[in-house]
Design an enzyme around this catalytic site. Structure first.
Site, short mmCIF file in Angstrom:
data_model
loop_
_atom_site.label_atom_id
_atom_site.label_comp_id
_atom_site.label_asym_id
_atom_site.label_seq_id
_atom_site.Cartn_x
_atom_site.Cartn_y
_atom_site.Cartn_z
N HIS A 1 5.92 -6.11 2.21
CA HIS A 1 7.06 -6.27 3.13
C HIS A 1 6.71 -7.25 4.24
O HIS A 1 7.51 -8.11 4.61
CB HIS A 1 7.45 -4.93 3.74
CG HIS A 1 8.08 -3.98 2.78
ND1 HIS A 1 9.09 -4.33 1.92
CD2 HIS A 1 7.83 -2.66 2.56
CE1 HIS A 1 9.45 -3.28 1.21
NE2 HIS A 1 8.69 -2.25 1.57
N HIS B 1 1.93 -2.36 -1.17
CA HIS B 1 3.40 -2.39 -1.11
C HIS B 1 3.88 -2.69 0.31
O HIS B 1 4.71 -3.58 0.52
CB HIS B 1 3.95 -1.04 -1.59
CG HIS B 1 5.43 -0.90 -1.42
ND1 HIS B 1 6.33 -1.26 -2.40
CD2 HIS B 1 6.17 -0.44 -0.37
CE1 HIS B 1 7.56 -1.03 -1.96
NE2 HIS B 1 7.48 -0.53 -0.72
N GLU B 2 3.37 -1.96 1.28
CA GLU B 2 3.81 -2.16 2.66
C GLU B 2 3.41 -3.53 3.19
O GLU B 2 4.18 -4.17 3.91
CB GLU B 2 3.30 -1.04 3.57
CG GLU B 2 3.76 0.36 3.18
CD GLU B 2 5.28 0.55 3.09
OE1 GLU B 2 6.03 -0.21 3.75
OE2 GLU B 2 5.71 1.45 2.37
N ASP C 1 12.22 -4.09 -0.92
CA ASP C 1 12.08 -3.03 -1.92
C ASP C 1 12.94 -3.39 -3.13
O ASP C 1 14.02 -3.98 -2.98
CB ASP C 1 12.57 -1.69 -1.36
CG ASP C 1 11.57 -1.06 -0.42
OD1 ASP C 1 10.38 -1.04 -0.76
OD2 ASP C 1 11.99 -0.57 0.65
#
Length: 183
Positions: free
Chosen positions: A122, A118-119, A128
């Protein structure tokens, strides 16, 4: 696809040659040449190092026009750290920044590989989504601690591919995991 009978020996020899070189036949056709490479350094990720490698591998396996690889000496595009807070990504530009693997989220039951993927999403230009859907990697904490899906959905994959195909510029930003807003 069915091959003509006369082509089968040639294809068989080609596959045997690739295997002899140590190149799986499927992989030989899967990755285009001259794709951008984003390097990461998980040397300061402490107990999350394997999770970071697995999270990076998720992107490496799902995005065709980008390679996300460990740095092999010298500066890395992405530095990954461990701390006691919530996970977050500090994006400098597309494919550049810092990821903090937060122990607080893991202590509350969130999966470390999902957090890493997920990170890193980014860093690759994804925002998000807060959809609360486990199938949506970028839903982050809103999917709850029982969600362990670390694979990006087709929309996320397509957006990352567009970002790197077009050399998209993204402004520096911080993606804190806003836990209260997600619940």
């Amino acid at each position: 696809m069915k091959l003509p009978r006369t082509s089968r020996p040639v294809v068989g020899l080609l596959i045997a040659f690739l295997v002899a070189l140590g190149i799986p036949a499927a992989a030989a056709a899967a990755v285009p040449e001259n794709v951008p490479v984003v390097t990461y350094d998980a040397g300061q990720a402490a107990e999350f190092r394997d999770a970071v490698d697995a999270g990076a591998n998720v992107w490496h396996e799902n995005v065709r026009n980008l390679r996300l690889e460990p740095a092999t000496g010298g500066a890395a595009d992405v530095v990954v750290l461990a701390d006691d807070g919530w996970p977050r990504a500090e994006v400098i530009g597309l494919g550049q920044g810092r990821v903090c693997m937060g122990r607080q989220a893991v202590n509350e039951g969130h999966g470390a590989i999902r957090i890493a993927a997920h990170e890193l999403g980014h860093i690759l230009g994804l925002p998000d989504n807060r959809t609360r859907e486990c199938e949506d990697l970028m839903s982050g904490v809103s999917a709850g601690p029982d969600c362990d899906n670390a694979k990006p959905n087709p929309d996320g994959i397509a957006e990352v591919e567009r970002n790197f195909a077009g050399g998209v510029r993204i402004a520096p930003q911080v993606f804190p995991e806003d836990v209260l807003a997600a619940r």
